[in-house]
Design a protein around this motif. Structure first.
Motif, short mmCIF file in Angstrom:
data_model
loop_
_atom_site.label_atom_id
_atom_site.label_comp_id
_atom_site.label_asym_id
_atom_site.label_seq_id
_atom_site.Cartn_x
_atom_site.Cartn_y
_atom_site.Cartn_z
N VAL A 1 32.73 70.78 -29.18
CA VAL A 1 33.43 70.76 -27.89
C VAL A 1 34.74 71.53 -27.97
O VAL A 1 35.15 72.19 -27.00
CB VAL A 1 33.67 69.31 -27.42
N THR A 2 35.41 71.47 -29.12
CA THR A 2 36.74 72.10 -29.23
C THR A 2 36.67 73.55 -29.70
O THR A 2 37.70 74.19 -29.92
CB THR A 2 37.63 71.31 -30.21
N ALA A 3 35.47 74.11 -29.83
CA ALA A 3 35.32 75.46 -30.40
C ALA A 3 35.95 76.54 -29.53
O ALA A 3 36.55 77.49 -30.04
CB ALA A 3 33.84 75.77 -30.63
N GLU A 4 35.83 76.42 -28.19
CA GLU A 4 36.33 77.47 -27.31
C GLU A 4 37.18 76.87 -26.19
O GLU A 4 36.77 75.91 -25.56
CB GLU A 4 35.16 78.26 -26.71
N ARG A 5 38.33 77.48 -25.95
CA ARG A 5 39.19 77.07 -24.85
C ARG A 5 39.78 78.30 -24.18
O ARG A 5 40.29 79.19 -24.86
CB ARG A 5 40.35 76.19 -25.34
#
Length: 339
Positions: free
Chosen positions: A145-149
């Motif tokens: 979930v935190t891989a791409e922002r």
């Protein structure tokens, strides 16, 4: 006959009447397909409602779409952002660089944008990872979930409050604060034409995402805010809606009432789900048992994170209403029905 959402390839800039044009701007890689950016003419230059996703393809679509309806992006007077999400605010900064336009959004979303810029990328990822852990997500799910922002949008030059008139000479465009989808979401009432730019607040077929972030906050209740905002919009009457996605439709009030009913029914189903579980559930477990547009296991990581945020918002409303309680002294957070 009900309209349907057409793919971006079938979209074109159009004159929707009353000195307003609609320009579709793509959202690459997103199932929504595109954002409808609206250009409102004025004697001092056009004002845009939203700007679209920050991507080269989207920028070309906005620039060329405005040109197709006889407008030059370099002459844009201002950009009113309905809310800070990247498919709405992403290109506002580039429009400002090209034209010298002002960028305005509600003060609550402006504060969030400022906060996002105050954190480094690593700090934001760490905060999100800890939020997911407290919700009960497994380590591998946290990593996915935190891989791409996306980068935060450009900070605005101006802030708006409920009831403010936008700087649009010769027209009457009033900000209507409608928190829920974001804390500072606004609709915009073009009073001289009886239309309402609804952003993501009221959409014709889908319902906007209402999430709680961090998932376990106990000082806010975004779903209740959203339900109140829907009632506020319904009180404006049978206005024509110009939404940021899908298509223009009639009678904002009727659709707002439908969406309120949808969420009340969802709260009833969630209460039943917790009763059937027979034991306290984490936010992540709750989200995994709720119904989505596809099975939980098939949702991409980003959408599982959003689903958990929506589950958290509904759990929070049930908590505020006294239907459920947080189990004290446990980590991750668990919820159970009041006995």
């Amino acid at each position: 006959m009900k309209s349907r959402r057409r793919p971006y390839s079938e979209q074109r800039p159009i004159d929707v009447g009353g000195g307003v044009w609609s320009v579709p701007v793509p959202i690459p890689g997103n199932p929504l397909g595109y954002t409808l950016v609206y250009a409102i003419e004025s004697p001092a230059g056009p004002v845009l409602v939203d700007a679209g996703w920050n991507h080269p393809e989207a920028w070309l679509a906005l620039r060329d779409g405005l040109a197709a309806v006889g407008m030059d992006v370099r002459e844009v007077r201002g950009v009113v952002v309905t809310h800070f999400h990247p498919d709405h605010a992403g290109l506002a900064g580039q429009v400002r660089e090209e034209s010298g336009a002002w960028v305005a959004m509600h003060e609550a979303d402006a504060a969030l944008v400022k906060l996002m810029w105050s954190f480094g990328e690593g700090a934001q990822r760490d905060l999100q990872a800890d939020m997911l852990r407290r919700a009960g997500a497994a380590k591998v799910e946290v990593e996915e979930v935190t891989a791409e922002r996306p980068r935060p949008p450009a900070p605005p030059d101006r802030t708006l409050h409920d009831g403010d008139l936008v700087d649009l000479p010769g027209r009457a465009l009033r900000a209507i604060w409608t928190p829920g989808h974001t804390p500072g979401h606004i609709c915009l009432h073009l009073e001289d034409t009886g239309r309402l730019f609804t952003g993501d607040h009221v959409l014709p077929a889908i319902t906007p995402h209402i999430g709680l972030y961090p998932y376990d906050r106990s000082d806010v209740d975004p779903l209740s805010d959203f339900l109140d905002s829907l009632a506020k919009v319904a009180d404006l009457g049978e206005l024509e809606a110009l939404p940021a996605h899908e298509w223009i439709f009639q009678d904002t009030a009727a659709r707002a009432t439908e969406i309120r009913t949808h969420h009340e029914e969802k709260l009833v189903r969630l209460t039943a789900l917790l009763a059937e579980a027979g034991e306290p559930l984490t936010i992540w477990e709750t989200a995994g048992r709720m119904s989505w547009n596809r099975p939980w296991e098939e949702l991409p990581a980003m959408l599982r994170g959003m689903a958990a945020g929506e589950a958290a918002a509904h759990l929070r409303t049930l908590e505020v209403r006294g239907v459920i309680r947080r189990v004290p002294g446990v980590d991750p957070v668990h919820y159970a029905l009041h006995s």
